[in-house]
Design a protein around this motif. Structure first.
Motif, PDB file in Angstrom:
ATOM      1  N   THR A  72       0.934  -1.199   0.066  1.00 12.17           N
ATOM      2  CA  THR A  72       0.096  -0.156   0.032  1.00 12.17           C
ATOM      3  C   THR A  72       0.854   1.140  -0.036  1.00 12.17           C
ATOM      4  O   THR A  72       1.754   1.348   0.780  1.00 12.17           O
ATOM      5  N   LYS A  73       0.643   1.962  -0.985  1.00 13.34           N
ATOM      6  CA  LYS A  73       1.593   3.211  -1.011  1.00 13.34           C
ATOM      7  C   LYS A  73       1.420   4.457  -0.491  1.00 13.34           C
ATOM      8  O   LYS A  73      -0.076   4.907  -0.321  1.00 13.34           O
ATOM      9  N   LYS A  74       2.127   5.246  -0.158  1.00 15.46           N
ATOM     10  CA  LYS A  74       1.740   6.920   0.069  1.00 15.46           C
ATOM     11  C   LYS A  74       2.120   7.693  -0.738  1.00 15.46           C
ATOM     12  O   LYS A  74       3.305   7.834  -1.034  1.00 15.46           O
ATOM     13  N   GLY A  75       0.887   8.163  -1.634  1.00 15.31           N
ATOM     14  CA  GLY A  75       1.288   9.379  -2.386  1.00 15.31           C
ATOM     15  C   GLY A  75       1.241  10.505  -1.752  1.00 15.31           C
ATOM     16  O   GLY A  75       2.315  11.260  -1.369  1.00 15.31           O
ATOM     17  N   CYS A  76      -0.035  11.206  -1.858  1.00 16.10           N
ATOM     18  CA  CYS A  76      -0.186  12.614  -1.404  1.00 16.10           C
ATOM     19  C   CYS A  76      -0.266  12.606   0.037  1.00 16.10           C
ATOM     20  O   CYS A  76      -0.079  13.704   0.875  1.00 16.10           O
ATOM     21  N   ASP A  77      -0.749  11.641   0.949  1.00 17.75           N
ATOM     22  CA  ASP A  77      -0.854  11.528   2.321  1.00 17.75           C
ATOM     23  C   ASP A  77      -2.082  12.500   2.370  1.00 17.75           C
ATOM     24  O   ASP A  77      -2.346  12.804   3.671  1.00 17.75           O
ATOM     25  N   ARG A  78      -3.087  13.028   1.713  1.00 12.02           N
ATOM     26  CA  ARG A  78      -4.002  13.824   1.894  1.00 12.02           C
ATOM     27  C   ARG A  78      -5.423  13.454   1.241  1.00 12.02           C
ATOM     28  O   ARG A  78      -6.119  14.254   1.011  1.00 12.02           O
ATOM     29  N   GLY A  79      -5.589  12.386   0.867  1.00  7.15           N
ATOM     30  CA  GLY A  79      -6.829  11.843   0.570  1.00  7.15           C
ATOM     31  C   GLY A  79      -7.011  12.248  -1.217  1.00  7.15           C
ATOM     32  O   GLY A  79      -8.014  12.029  -1.561  1.00  7.15           O
ATOM     33  N   GLN A  80      -5.949  12.418  -1.824  1.00  3.53           N
ATOM     34  CA  GLN A  80      -6.256  13.066  -3.051  1.00  3.53           C
ATOM     35  C   GLN A  80      -5.785  12.127  -4.070  1.00  3.53           C
ATOM     36  O   GLN A  80      -6.264  12.272  -5.276  1.00  3.53           O
ATOM     37  N   CYS A  81      -5.036  11.206  -4.027  1.00  9.52           N
ATOM     38  CA  CYS A  81      -4.237  10.511  -5.250  1.00  9.52           C
ATOM     39  C   CYS A  81      -4.946   8.916  -5.235  1.00  9.52           C
ATOM     40  O   CYS A  81      -4.794   8.249  -6.227  1.00  9.52           O
ATOM     41  N   GLY A  82      -5.428   8.409  -4.217  1.00  4.57           N
ATOM     42  CA  GLY A  82      -5.876   6.925  -4.191  1.00  4.57           C
ATOM     43  C   GLY A  82      -4.534   5.971  -4.175  1.00  4.57           C
ATOM     44  O   GLY A  82      -5.184   4.841  -4.011  1.00  4.57           O
ATOM     45  N   ALA A  83      -3.443   6.357  -4.064  1.00  6.26           N
ATOM     46  CA  ALA A  83      -2.362   5.251  -3.999  1.00  6.26           C
ATOM     47  C   ALA A  83      -2.568   4.445  -2.551  1.00  6.26           C
ATOM     48  O   ALA A  83      -1.925   3.091  -2.609  1.00  6.26           O
ATOM     49  N   CYS A  84      -3.019   4.667  -1.556  1.00  2.00           N
ATOM     50  CA  CYS A  84      -3.213   3.927  -0.504  1.00  2.00           C
ATOM     51  C   CYS A  84      -4.458   3.466  -0.249  1.00  2.00           C
ATOM     52  O   CYS A  84      -4.949   3.177   0.830  1.00  2.00           O
ATOM     53  N   THR A  85      -5.158   3.127  -1.467  1.00  2.24           N
ATOM     54  CA  THR A  85      -6.703   2.315  -1.320  1.00  2.24           C
ATOM     55  C   THR A  85      -6.481   1.307  -0.793  1.00  2.24           C
ATOM     56  O   THR A  85      -5.581   0.220  -1.230  1.00  2.24           O
ATOM     57  N   VAL A  93     -11.404   2.418   0.692  1.00  8.72           N
ATOM     58  CA  VAL A  93     -11.106   3.705   1.375  1.00  8.72           C
ATOM     59  C   VAL A  93      -9.648   4.227   1.122  1.00  8.72           C
ATOM     60  O   VAL A  93      -8.743   3.460   0.857  1.00  8.72           O
ATOM     61  N   VAL A  94      -9.460   5.337   1.209  1.00 12.65           N
ATOM     62  CA  VAL A  94      -8.087   5.881   1.460  1.00 12.65           C
ATOM     63  C   VAL A  94      -7.747   5.415   2.873  1.00 12.65           C
ATOM     64  O   VAL A  94      -8.148   6.406   3.756  1.00 12.65           O
ATOM     65  N   SER A  95      -6.337   4.923   2.994  1.00  9.42           N
ATOM     66  CA  SER A  95      -5.947   4.618   4.397  1.00  9.42           C
ATOM     67  C   SER A  95      -5.254   5.920   4.997  1.00  9.42           C
ATOM     68  O   SER A  95      -4.997   5.613   6.167  1.00  9.42           O
ATOM     69  N   CYS A  96      -5.015   6.817   4.327  1.00  9.76           N
ATOM     70  CA  CYS A  96      -4.125   7.909   4.838  1.00  9.76           C
ATOM     71  C   CYS A  96      -5.076   8.805   5.486  1.00  9.76           C
ATOM     72  O   CYS A  96      -4.924   9.508   6.398  1.00  9.76           O
ATOM     73  N   LEU A  97      -6.315   8.728   5.381  1.00  8.71           N
ATOM     74  CA  LEU A  97      -7.321   9.633   6.141  1.00  8.71           C
ATOM     75  C   LEU A  97      -8.165   8.652   7.049  1.00  8.71           C
ATOM     76  O   LEU A  97      -9.161   8.991   7.674  1.00  8.71           O
TER      77      LEU A  97
HETATM   78  S1  FES Z   1      -1.847   8.755  -0.076  1.00  9.86           S
HETATM   79 FE1  FES Z   1      -2.996   9.809  -1.537  1.00  9.86          FE
HETATM   80  S2  FES Z   1      -5.024   9.369  -1.136  1.00  9.86           S
HETATM   81 FE2  FES Z   1      -3.917   8.338   0.557  1.00  9.86          FE
END
Ligand code: FES
Ligand SMILES: Cc1cc2nc3c(=O)[nH]c(=O)nc-3n(C[C@H](O)[C@H](O)[C@H](O)COP(=O)(O)OP(=O)(O)OC[C@H]3O[C@@H](n4cnc5c(N)ncnc54)[C@H](O)[C@@H]3O)c2cc1C
Ligand code: SF4
Ligand code: FES
Lengths: 189, 290
Positions: A72-85, A93-97
């Protein structure tokens, strides 16, 4: 030690987590709970864990840094990119939020948990067959989203698939092949 | 993130017993802003086990539990048929993952997306009263064209709120002392001199449900944004009765006839054809007459 240590292996072994059994974890921190305040119980890919983490730790950081599940990847860490789905109780869900502590008692499934032993999940296989990625950074998130999109079966046209996948950004622009991969999977569900 | 203690409320009474707590629903606003240290609660109460669910369609109207998720309301068949503005506004909001997470109550309480508000190194009257507003003369392409003040020109980012104000919806609130029902249009406040006070929610008060009257006129929700999907609105407008949001400090309803850019369909008090003849959109004063 003479043995060479791979980065992934090192991260994996350094993760401070204990497996406490399989599935069926007790529900999360209730009004008066017996779990000490710095321990969180999680069920991930069918295994129950108890990790060292305070209530501020996100599910994304718990997965990557405490459990060594770095798929599971950390892209934006702000809920915007979906890498952490990931999926929580069957929903993407987005796991960063998502707070790890709020997942106690729920079932978390990550990219590491969808294959059946050595045989890839049909969506994973379709991404391979259709070249649904380039650098691969967004891919685990794309696949976790695609699994839900395919299972729901609501997105039929290319446009509907693109809309259903719009929460996953791909900087390499692999979108056309991702749409193809989802179309290839339809028969599998 | 600043540390906080975390509990999961097993009953509404338990949740209401902590007046100084921040409630956690989907967390898509709260967790985001706690990570940025824009919100720094000492206590977080997870309300997701509370019985604030259910989508009830009746001849006289629609009731939606505050913890229903955006995704579930967006695809609800009868909501789509009878309150299409609500489903369209939801379907056009955020991303599928965020709609799976985010609750209806949380959506109405989301904070502005003003970049200065979200950056604790910058002054911001909303975050830190009296510190100033860099947006008035700064990067304000996405800021308010209606209802701003010299203290704050932030917009309200909720698509759903615009649709609900157009539909004359109310929300049910509950605190330790009892319940009250309030029109959503009256719930939100314009920034004025006190942009840090955004609505009439009292400390420790819960939104328990959203109440939408029956609606028999044609409806449409139109969102203008930079990309075709997954983007906050630059402008959101509803037809039928008109409401305008995101271009504004809070969702507005057209007072007489609609504004041409806003009245995209329907009749309300005037026909779409007439809309704009005497089109008037309220400026800084109190609005909401339909
Ligand atoms: S890291 Fe980008 S949406 Fe979670
Ligand atoms: C990348 C991104 C894109 C987005 N795009 C859009 C968009 O295009 N359109 C749009 O409308 N929104 C958009 N949003 C905002 C999103 O819809 C909101 O964050 C979400 O609806 C908030 O709901 P939640 O349940 O997650 O709230 P939470 O984060 O859990 O809570 C938000 C606030 O409300 C309080 N709260 C929550 N529920 C209650 C309750 N029942 N009673 C009292 N207080 C409560 C919390 O304490 C907190 O202060 C976006 C968000 C992100 C991160
Ligand atoms: S517009 Fe409002 S929220 Fe943005 S910086 Fe100014 S005071 Fe803060
Ligand atoms: S494959 Fe590189 S970001 Fe999508």
């Amino acid at each position: 030690m003479a043995e060479s240590v791979s980065r992934r292996g090192f991260l994996g072994s350094a993760a401070a987590a204990s497996v406490v059994g399989t599935v069926a974890v007790a529900p999360g921190r209730a009004w008066a709970d017996s779990v000490p305040p710095d321990r969180i119980r999680l069920s991930v890919n069918g295994k129950a864990y108890e990790i060292d983490a305070d209530p501020t730790v996100t599910l994304l950081d718990a997965l990557r840094e405490r459990l060594g599940l770095t798929g599971t990847k950390k892209g934006c860490d702000r809920g915007q990119c979906g890498a952490c789905t990931v999926h929580v109780d069957g929903r993407r869900v987005v796991s960063c939020l998502t707070l790890a502590i709020a997942c106690a008692g729920k079932k978390v499934v990550t990219i590491e948990g969808i294959a059946d032993g050595d045989s890839l999940h049909p969506v994973q296989q379709a991404f391979v067959d259709c070249d649904g990625f380039q650098c691969g950074f967004c891919t685990s998130g794309q696949i976790m989203s695609a699994v839900e999109v395919v299972a729901q079966g609501a997105a039929r046209s290319d446009e509907e698939i693109r809309e259903a996948m719009s929460g996953n950004i791909c900087r390499c622009g692999a979108y056309p092949n991702i749409v193809d991969a989802i179309k290839q999977c339809r028969g599998d569900h | 993130m600043k540390t906080y203690d975390f509990v999961s409320a097993g009953s509404i009474r338990q949740a209401l017993s902590r007046e100084d707590a921040s409630y956690l629903a989907g967390g898509t606003t709260l967790v985001d802003l706690m990570k940025l240290e824009v919100m720094t609660p000492a206590h977080v109460v997870d309300i997701n086990s509370l019985p604030l669910r259910g989508i009830h369609c009746a001849p006289q109207g629609l009731r939606i539990g505050a913890l229903e998720r955006m995704a579930d309301v967006a695809v609800h068949h009868e909501v789509a048929q009878r309150w299409s503005m609500v489903s369209t506004a939801l379907a056009l909001s955020a991303s599928p993952q965020l709609r799976n997470m985010a609750s209806i109550g949380g959506n109405l309480l989301q904070r502005t997306r003003c970049d200065y508000f979200r950056d604790v190194r910058m002054p911001c009257n909303k975050r830190k009263p009296g510190s100033g507003c860099p947006a008035v003369n700064g990067d304000n392409r996405m800021h308010a064209i209606l209802g701003g003040s010299s203290a704050c020109v932030a917009t309200h980012a909720s698509d759903l709120a615009v649709a609900l104000v157009a539909l004359d919806a109310s929300i049910r609130l509950q605190d330790r002392h009892g319940e009250r029902v309030i029109k959503l249009a009256d719930f939100y406040r314009l920034p004025g001199d006190t942009p840090s006070v955004e609505n009439q929610l009292r400390p420790g008060e819960l939104i328990t449900e959203v109440i939408v009257p029956a609606c028999d006129w044609p409806q449409a929700y139109v969102k203008v944004r930079d990309r075709t999907s997954y983007e906050f609105p630059g402008l959101g407008g509803c037809g039928g009765r008109r409401a305008l949001g995101r271009g504004a400090g809070r969702p507005h309803r057209g007072r007489r006839r609609g504004h041409p850019a806003v009245a995209v369909a329907g009749r309300g008090e005037g026909s779409a054809g007439q809309a704009g003849d005497r089109g008037e959109l309220p400026g800084g004063g109190p609005h909401g007459g339909g």
